[in-house]
Motif scaffolding. Structure first.
Motif, PDB file in Angstrom:
ATOM      1  N   GLY A  41      -0.549  -1.718  10.977  1.00 60.58           N
ATOM      2  CA  GLY A  41       0.224  -2.226   9.912  1.00 60.58           C
ATOM      3  C   GLY A  41      -0.591  -2.802   8.968  1.00 60.58           C
ATOM      4  O   GLY A  41      -1.738  -2.808   8.897  1.00 60.58           O
ATOM      5  N   HIS A  59       3.826  -5.839  -0.358  1.00 60.77           N
ATOM      6  CA  HIS A  59       4.442  -5.204   0.707  1.00 60.77           C
ATOM      7  C   HIS A  59       3.977  -5.480   1.904  1.00 60.77           C
ATOM      8  O   HIS A  59       2.763  -5.732   2.000  1.00 60.77           O
ATOM      9  CB  HIS A  59       4.854  -3.667   0.289  1.00 60.77           C
ATOM     10  CG  HIS A  59       3.576  -2.745   0.629  1.00 60.77           C
ATOM     11  ND1 HIS A  59       2.901  -2.465  -0.609  1.00 60.77           N
ATOM     12  CD2 HIS A  59       2.940  -2.365   1.765  1.00 60.77           C
ATOM     13  CE1 HIS A  59       1.885  -1.670  -0.252  1.00 60.77           C
ATOM     14  NE2 HIS A  59       2.084  -1.719   1.276  1.00 60.77           N
ATOM     15  N   ASN A  61       3.968  -3.591   5.686  1.00 57.65           N
ATOM     16  CA  ASN A  61       4.283  -2.191   6.239  1.00 57.65           C
ATOM     17  C   ASN A  61       3.952  -2.102   7.903  1.00 57.65           C
ATOM     18  O   ASN A  61       2.847  -2.605   8.253  1.00 57.65           O
ATOM     19  CB  ASN A  61       3.537  -1.005   5.590  1.00 57.65           C
ATOM     20  CG  ASN A  61       3.748   0.189   6.053  1.00 57.65           C
ATOM     21  OD1 ASN A  61       4.750   0.734   6.674  1.00 57.65           O
ATOM     22  ND2 ASN A  61       2.616   1.136   5.906  1.00 57.65           N
ATOM     23  N   ASN A  63       3.762   0.530  11.176  1.00 53.42           N
ATOM     24  CA  ASN A  63       3.988   2.055  11.562  1.00 53.42           C
ATOM     25  C   ASN A  63       3.364   2.530  13.103  1.00 53.42           C
ATOM     26  O   ASN A  63       2.441   1.770  13.423  1.00 53.42           O
ATOM     27  CB  ASN A  63       3.098   2.860  10.656  1.00 53.42           C
ATOM     28  CG  ASN A  63       1.813   2.435  10.430  1.00 53.42           C
ATOM     29  OD1 ASN A  63       0.839   2.435  11.447  1.00 53.42           O
ATOM     30  ND2 ASN A  63       1.132   1.957   9.123  1.00 53.42           N
ATOM     31  N   SER A  77       7.255   4.797   9.505  1.00 54.65           N
ATOM     32  CA  SER A  77       6.754   3.515   9.299  1.00 54.65           C
ATOM     33  C   SER A  77       8.104   2.652   8.580  1.00 54.65           C
ATOM     34  O   SER A  77       9.238   3.319   8.304  1.00 54.65           O
ATOM     35  CB  SER A  77       5.757   3.471   8.167  1.00 54.65           C
ATOM     36  OG  SER A  77       6.190   4.096   7.022  1.00 54.65           O
ATOM     37  N   ASN A  79       8.707  -0.326   5.770  1.00 58.17           N
ATOM     38  CA  ASN A  79       7.966  -0.857   4.722  1.00 58.17           C
ATOM     39  C   ASN A  79       8.886  -2.053   4.159  1.00 58.17           C
ATOM     40  O   ASN A  79      10.110  -1.589   3.781  1.00 58.17           O
ATOM     41  CB  ASN A  79       7.656   0.192   3.516  1.00 58.17           C
ATOM     42  CG  ASN A  79       6.902  -0.381   2.519  1.00 58.17           C
ATOM     43  OD1 ASN A  79       6.414  -1.671   2.535  1.00 58.17           O
ATOM     44  ND2 ASN A  79       6.442   0.172   1.444  1.00 58.17           N
ATOM     45  N   GLU A  81       9.130  -4.372   0.619  1.00 57.90           N
ATOM     46  CA  GLU A  81       8.595  -4.648  -0.675  1.00 57.90           C
ATOM     47  C   GLU A  81       9.257  -5.801  -1.524  1.00 57.90           C
ATOM     48  O   GLU A  81      10.577  -5.560  -1.553  1.00 57.90           O
ATOM     49  CB  GLU A  81       8.478  -3.253  -1.275  1.00 57.90           C
ATOM     50  CG  GLU A  81       7.642  -3.258  -2.455  1.00 57.90           C
ATOM     51  CD  GLU A  81       7.159  -1.664  -2.936  1.00 57.90           C
ATOM     52  OE1 GLU A  81       6.724  -1.783  -4.235  1.00 57.90           O
ATOM     53  OE2 GLU A  81       7.299  -1.005  -2.121  1.00 57.90           O
ATOM     54  N   ASN A  98       9.949   5.461   6.395  1.00 54.50           N
ATOM     55  CA  ASN A  98       9.355   6.808   5.863  1.00 54.50           C
ATOM     56  C   ASN A  98       8.781   7.391   7.151  1.00 54.50           C
ATOM     57  O   ASN A  98       8.725   6.924   8.425  1.00 54.50           O
ATOM     58  CB  ASN A  98       8.065   6.322   5.396  1.00 54.50           C
ATOM     59  CG  ASN A  98       8.349   5.407   4.139  1.00 54.50           C
ATOM     60  OD1 ASN A  98       9.224   5.604   3.284  1.00 54.50           O
ATOM     61  ND2 ASN A  98       7.303   4.491   3.872  1.00 54.50           N
ATOM     62  N   GLN A 137       5.347   9.570  -0.953  1.00 57.44           N
ATOM     63  CA  GLN A 137       4.196   8.799  -1.052  1.00 57.44           C
ATOM     64  C   GLN A 137       2.611   9.659  -0.712  1.00 57.44           C
ATOM     65  O   GLN A 137       2.776  10.473   0.413  1.00 57.44           O
ATOM     66  CB  GLN A 137       3.770   7.413   0.093  1.00 57.44           C
ATOM     67  CG  GLN A 137       4.861   6.395  -0.248  1.00 57.44           C
ATOM     68  CD  GLN A 137       4.897   5.614   0.874  1.00 57.44           C
ATOM     69  OE1 GLN A 137       5.021   5.960   1.917  1.00 57.44           O
ATOM     70  NE2 GLN A 137       4.985   4.250   0.402  1.00 57.44           N
ATOM     71  N   THR A 159       3.131   5.955  -5.198  1.00 57.11           N
ATOM     72  CA  THR A 159       4.320   6.122  -4.528  1.00 57.11           C
ATOM     73  C   THR A 159       5.311   6.576  -5.823  1.00 57.11           C
ATOM     74  O   THR A 159       5.351   6.025  -6.798  1.00 57.11           O
ATOM     75  CB  THR A 159       4.969   5.018  -4.025  1.00 57.11           C
ATOM     76  OG1 THR A 159       4.210   4.388  -2.917  1.00 57.11           O
ATOM     77  CG2 THR A 159       6.363   5.156  -3.364  1.00 57.11           C
ATOM     78  N   ASN A 176      -3.724  -1.088  -0.164  1.00 59.37           N
ATOM     79  CA  ASN A 176      -3.455  -1.745   1.103  1.00 59.37           C
ATOM     80  C   ASN A 176      -4.603  -1.958   2.215  1.00 59.37           C
ATOM     81  O   ASN A 176      -5.666  -1.378   2.148  1.00 59.37           O
ATOM     82  CB  ASN A 176      -2.650  -0.585   1.860  1.00 59.37           C
ATOM     83  CG  ASN A 176      -1.538  -0.124   0.988  1.00 59.37           C
ATOM     84  OD1 ASN A 176      -1.098  -1.084   0.190  1.00 59.37           O
ATOM     85  ND2 ASN A 176      -1.253   1.047   1.028  1.00 59.37           N
TER      86      ASN A 176
END
Length: 183
Positions: A41, A59, A61, A63, A77, A79, A81, A98, A137, A159, A176
């Motif tokens: 994450g 955001h 995320n 995954n 994942s 996400n 936002e 995603n 992405q 993105t 990130n």
């Protein structure tokens, strides 16, 4: 706006912590093999410079991925936002799902680099209005193992947001900071 300033501190803290350990004490991390699972994450901050998504965004995320070879991971994942829109436009909230592929460097040691390509679907809400969006992405990053199966990672991600409605498409560049566990 206060939350965005706090999120900007995460990459700085990550970089300082990655560089503060003496080299001799770093774990080497486990070698990736086919069948390894990664759960992770990250928190991110982005500047979405164009189109409907124009504004500063934070955001979260989560995954999960599966290694199909010792250097290739496939996964998915979720996400969430939150975009603080510019020019008086309504703030936006988005949820995206995603699928991604990630290729890792072949070196084994405390640091590993990676490149990731992903695509997904989601919705953006601005008050009562809602729009469907597709996204693509591309990211590059580096991870450092803090134990043999846990790593912190820093990634730069671009993105492209493609709206189904007549809204204006947009781009976003994010930084990130995440954590991953390898099983």
């Amino acid at each position: 706006m206060y939350l965005h300033k706090i999120l900007l501190l995460f990459p700085l803290v990550g970089l300082i912590s990655c560089s503060s350990n003496p080299i001799g004490s770093k774990p080497v991390g486990q070698p990736f093999t086919a069948g390894t699972i990664r759960l992770g994450g990250d928190l991110g901050y982005s500047s979405n410079g164009t189109g409907t998504m124009n504004g500063d965004a934070a955001h979260l995320n989560g995954n999960a991925g599966y290694f199909v070879t010792d250097t290739i991971e496939l996964g998915g994942s979720i996400n969430i936002e939150d975009v603080n829109a510019k020019n008086g436009a309504a703030d936006l909230e988005g949820v995206f799902f995603n699928l991604y592929g990630r290729a890792y460097s072949t070196s084994i040691g405390p640091f590993r680099t990676f490149a990731e390509l992903g695509a997904g679907l989601g919705t953006i809400e601005a008050g009562a209005a809602e729009a469907d969006v597709q996204l693509v992405q591309v990211s590059i990053g580096m991870m450092e193992f803090i134990t043999d199966n846990i790593s912190v990672e820093l990634a730069l991600e671009e993105t492209l947001y493609l709206f189904d409605s007549p809204a204006v498409d947009g781009f976003g560049l994010s930084l990130n900071l995440g954590v991953s566990m390898f099983l």
